[in-house]
Write a protein that holds these residues in place. Structure first.
Motif: not given
Length: 266
Positions: A60-65, A109-111, A115-116
């Protein structure tokens, strides 16, 4: 119509969805706090951390990124190619600079989300207290900080104007929307953009006060701090509940923008 690759539109739409998700989480947490359901004051990075704690959090974090980086690319294109046709006059240049600044903010914010997702950061919350301290060490720095605060307040006033006049509706492809959807877009946009205006006014006010006083003790660095200030007022739970609802409305506005916005690209 400017010569812009069509894939920019895909990035832009995905970016609006990602931004909407972040704002929905911020607003949802604030609303839960208001009704005593265990919520908390959260900013954009807190919302990103919450996404990472869900099942398949890294995916999910990857998609949000991707979405947030896509949004930053779209903002850069808006600024550079003038896709909204605001022109090269003073007003148009100010708007295009605003697009670029917004793009830089969401790039950061995307960075953070990336990173997470990659496990490069634990996501532990760090304090932003004293973030403006270097500026406060000199008269020129305090003047620059005050100017930044005034600009933030000016942006807040523009949000109120934009909401009142419903100028955001011109960004939609209204022909692709049904009557019910258009009404939802109008009410969600007005409520959400006005709520952002309140938050920006508070942020700008505290930045200016920090510059005047020469201390960062009262500094507000972001959305979570603005929400905390609202919650600390008399009838704070009622106010934070209204604010949380408003931010969720802004999230709906962003989701509808992702679906129905005119991107003016070939």
């Amino acid at each position: 119509m400017p010569e812009v690759p069509s894939w920019i539109e895909t990035l832009g739409r995905f970016g609006h969805f990602a931004k909407g998700l972040v704002y929905f989480i911020i607003g949802f947490f604030a609303f839960k706090l208001a009704i005593g359901a265990g919520g908390e004051i959260a900013g954009a990075r807190d919302a990103i951390r919450e996404i990472g704690q869900q099942p398949y959090g890294r995916v999910l974090l990857g998609l949000v990124t991707i979405g947030l980086l896509g949004y930053s690319v779209w903002r850069a294109v808006q600024a550079g190619k003038d896709t909204d046709g605001v022109g090269d006059g003073t007003k148009g240049v100010c708007k295009r600079i605003g697009y670029l600044v917004s793009g830089i903010a969401y790039l950061s914010l995307g960075g953070f989300a990336g990173s997470l997702a990659l496990g490069w950061s634990s996501g532990a919350g760090g304090s932003q207290d004293g973030a403006a301290s270097p500026l406060l060490d000199s008269t020129l720095g305090r003047i620059a900080l005050a100017v930044a605060g005034v600009i933030t307040i000016a942006v807040a006033l523009y949000f109120f104007y934009k909401a009142y006049r419903a100028k955001f509706m011109t960004e939609y492809d209204l022909s692709a929307m049904g009557e019910t959807t258009r009404k939802l877009a109008l009410h969600a946009g007005r409520t959400g953009i006005s709520t952002r205006g309140i938050a920006f006014a508070i942020i700008g006010g505290f930045i200016v006060m920090s510059a005047i006083r020469g201390t960062s003790d009262g500094e507000i660095a972001g959305m979570s701090d603005a929400l905390a200030a609202i919650a600390a007022q008399t009838y704070g739970k009622i106010l934070i509940g209204i604010t949380g609802f408003g931010l969720m409305c802004y999230a709906v506005h962003m989701l509808l923008m992702g679906r129905y916005r005119r991107f003016n690209v070939k």
